[in-house]
Scaffold this active site. Structure first.
Site, PDB file in Angstrom:
ATOM      1  N   ARG A  73     -14.693  30.032  -7.026  1.00 57.26           N
ATOM      2  CA  ARG A  73     -15.395  30.348  -5.760  1.00 57.26           C
ATOM      3  C   ARG A  73     -16.872  29.951  -5.823  1.00 57.26           C
ATOM      4  O   ARG A  73     -17.735  30.609  -5.252  1.00 57.26           O
ATOM      5  CB  ARG A  73     -15.276  31.842  -5.413  1.00 57.26           C
ATOM      6  CG  ARG A  73     -13.864  32.355  -5.193  1.00 57.26           C
ATOM      7  CD  ARG A  73     -13.201  31.721  -3.978  1.00 57.26           C
ATOM      8  NE  ARG A  73     -11.953  32.365  -3.633  1.00 57.26           N
ATOM      9  CZ  ARG A  73     -10.761  32.021  -4.114  1.00 57.26           C
ATOM     10  NH1 ARG A  73     -10.654  31.010  -4.979  1.00 57.26           N
ATOM     11  NH2 ARG A  73      -9.676  32.655  -3.722  1.00 57.26           N
TER      12      ARG A  73
ATOM     13  N   SER B 240     -10.591  37.846   1.238  1.00 57.88           N
ATOM     14  CA  SER B 240     -11.133  38.661   0.133  1.00 57.88           C
ATOM     15  C   SER B 240     -12.622  38.861   0.349  1.00 57.88           C
ATOM     16  O   SER B 240     -13.364  37.885   0.489  1.00 57.88           O
ATOM     17  CB  SER B 240     -10.942  37.947  -1.203  1.00 57.88           C
ATOM     18  OG  SER B 240      -9.580  37.720  -1.463  1.00 57.88           O
TER      19      SER B 240
ATOM     20  N   GLU C 221     -17.746  37.653  -2.074  1.00 55.52           N
ATOM     21  CA  GLU C 221     -17.293  36.290  -1.800  1.00 55.52           C
ATOM     22  C   GLU C 221     -17.788  35.883  -0.407  1.00 55.52           C
ATOM     23  O   GLU C 221     -18.185  34.752  -0.173  1.00 55.52           O
ATOM     24  CB  GLU C 221     -15.758  36.213  -1.835  1.00 55.52           C
ATOM     25  CG  GLU C 221     -15.291  34.799  -1.547  1.00 55.52           C
ATOM     26  CD  GLU C 221     -13.807  34.655  -1.344  1.00 55.52           C
ATOM     27  OE1 GLU C 221     -13.038  35.008  -2.257  1.00 55.52           O
ATOM     28  OE2 GLU C 221     -13.418  34.169  -0.273  1.00 55.52           O
TER      29      GLU C 221
END
Ligand code: FAD
Ligand code: EPU
Length: 343
Positions: free
Chosen positions: A164, A238, A334
């Site tokens: 990520r 998420s 995130e």
């Protein structure tokens, strides 16, 4: 000349469905339009927010600047032997692009089916799901430097991809606008069904030698059963990354919770599911008026309608504090917080 709208709500432009507004809003359909906009003296000093599908952001305030929706379209494929190089413009919808590749028998991104958003944002956080990360197939990212207005070509190595992560979120944060991404796919099918749930779906359907369409369908089925559809419940997938913790801390948590799930990272760190930590801390399914933590997936924060970005930000911060107090684990976001100023 691009059309610039004033004082409009961003509610239709973010999957959380947060109703904050922007002072200016425009959509660019070509690289030329984008250049003209950025060269225009009137807009030079105005803060800018680059927008794809708005599926990985939390709007915390009204935006006192210009939101630029990247609507550059176009696909170009070059086939040589079994290798397929596909250059996709940043405004292409990611899932439509995946389906296009699957229909053509081009293998490599079928595991990334149904991820919301646009092609241009895919390299920003190196999207990943079901055993594949987009870094596995990216060969080039073309991006416009917002200050110098020159176009730079980033190789896969230049992008410094991680879990990520990419150079566009670190060293070059808010400095480049992705224009197009080139992917190296293949007509030789390489099935990746390593992620347990995919195997389970294939088995239930009695599919022993799956096609890439079977993999894409399986991923769509799993995702639809687990994750809330933003058209029904506002969310950004998420909310936190899965934390990578050192083995001492992992062993300490394991003493009290022998069942804690973990994934190898190839380093001396252990990755554990943030959703598990949040559930164990008692947050799963918790509702605070119009927002809360999803009942089936504790890693997904949701807006049932009418929540403010600031309220969801506070909820995230309370969860982080509680998980740290209970497990000594730091959860990193995130989702990107959009305060009032971006570029
Ligand atoms: P946006 O939200 O519009 O933007 C995200 C960030 O990138 C912002 O900082 C923005 O300024 C910047 N940006 C966007 N476009 C450009 C551009 N062209 N140039 C420069 N900067 C740009 N992610 C995963 O990795 N895996 C998943 O499995 C996954 N599942 C999800 C499921 C759901 C239900 C939802 C809602 C989200 C999920 N996500 C997942 C997160 C999200 O889909 C991805 O991060 C996606 O790549 C975001 O794309 P976007 O176009 O919506 O980006
Ligand atoms: N879990 C719980 N409780 C929960 C949720 C999860 O205990 O409420 C535990 C379970 O043990 C489960 C494990 O967490 O087996 C993993 O859950 P899941 O398979 O749903 O995946 P995840 O780790 O929560 C990650 C990505 C997703 C991606 C899926 C599939 C991150 C931060 N998230 O989620 O990506 O789709 O794996 O590969 O890495 C996103 O980035 O927005 C996103 C949705």
């Amino acid at each position: 000349m691009v059309k610039v709208l004033e004082n409009i709500s961003l509610k239709p432009y973010n999957t959380f469905g947060i109703d904050q507004s922007t002072k200016y809003f425009t959509e660019v359909h070509s690289e030329q339009e984008l250049l003209e906009l950025l060269q225009n003296q009137q807009w030079k000093t105005v803060p800018k927010l680059i927008l794809g599908g708005g599926s990985n952001m939390l709007l915390c305030n009204d935006f006192e600047g210009m939101v630029i929706k990247i609507a550059l379209k176009g696909l170009q494929a070059t086939i040589s032997g079994s290798e397929v190089l596909v250059k996709a413009s940043a405004g292409e919808v990611w899932h439509d692009f995946v389906l296009h590749c699957v229909r053509n028998g081009w293998s490599g991104i079928e595991n990334l089916s149904l991820i919301p958003g646009c092609v241009g944002a895919a390299p920003i956080q190196n999207i990943g799901a079901y055993g594949v990360e987009v870094k596995d197939v990216i060969t080039e990212v073309r991006a416009l430097n917002i200050k110098t207005l020159s176009v730079k070509s980033f190789s896969n190595a230049d992008c410094m991809f991680g879990y990520r992560e990419s150079v566009f979120k670190s060293t070059y944060k808010d400095q480049f606008i992705v224009l197009s991404v080139t992917f190296k796919l293949s007509t030789e099918v390489k099935i990746n069904s390593s992620y347990g749930a995919i195997g389970d779906v294939l088995k239930a359907k009695n599919i022993s030698s799956p096609s890439i369409k079977d993999i894409s369908d399986a991923v769509i089925e799993i995702r639809s059963s687990k994750l809330p559809d933003p058209k029904e419940i506002g969310n950004a997938g998420s909310f936190f990354k899965n934390p990578e913790i050192d083995t001492h801390l992992y062993e300490k948590i394991k003493t009290s919770y022998p069942e804690i799930p973990s994934y190898p990272t190839g380093t001396n760190l252990v990755k554990i599911p943030a959703g598990w930590l949040i559930e164990k801390a008692g947050w799963k399914g918790k509702t605070l008026g119009s927002y809360g933590v999803h009942k089936n997936q504790a890693l997904v924060l949701v807006n049932y309608g009418g929540a403010k970005g600031k309220e969801i930000k506070q909820l995230a911060s309370d969860i982080q504090a509680d998980v740290f107090a209970k497990f000594g684990v730091v959860l990193h976001n995130e989702v990107n917080y959009i305060e009032s100023q971006s570029i």
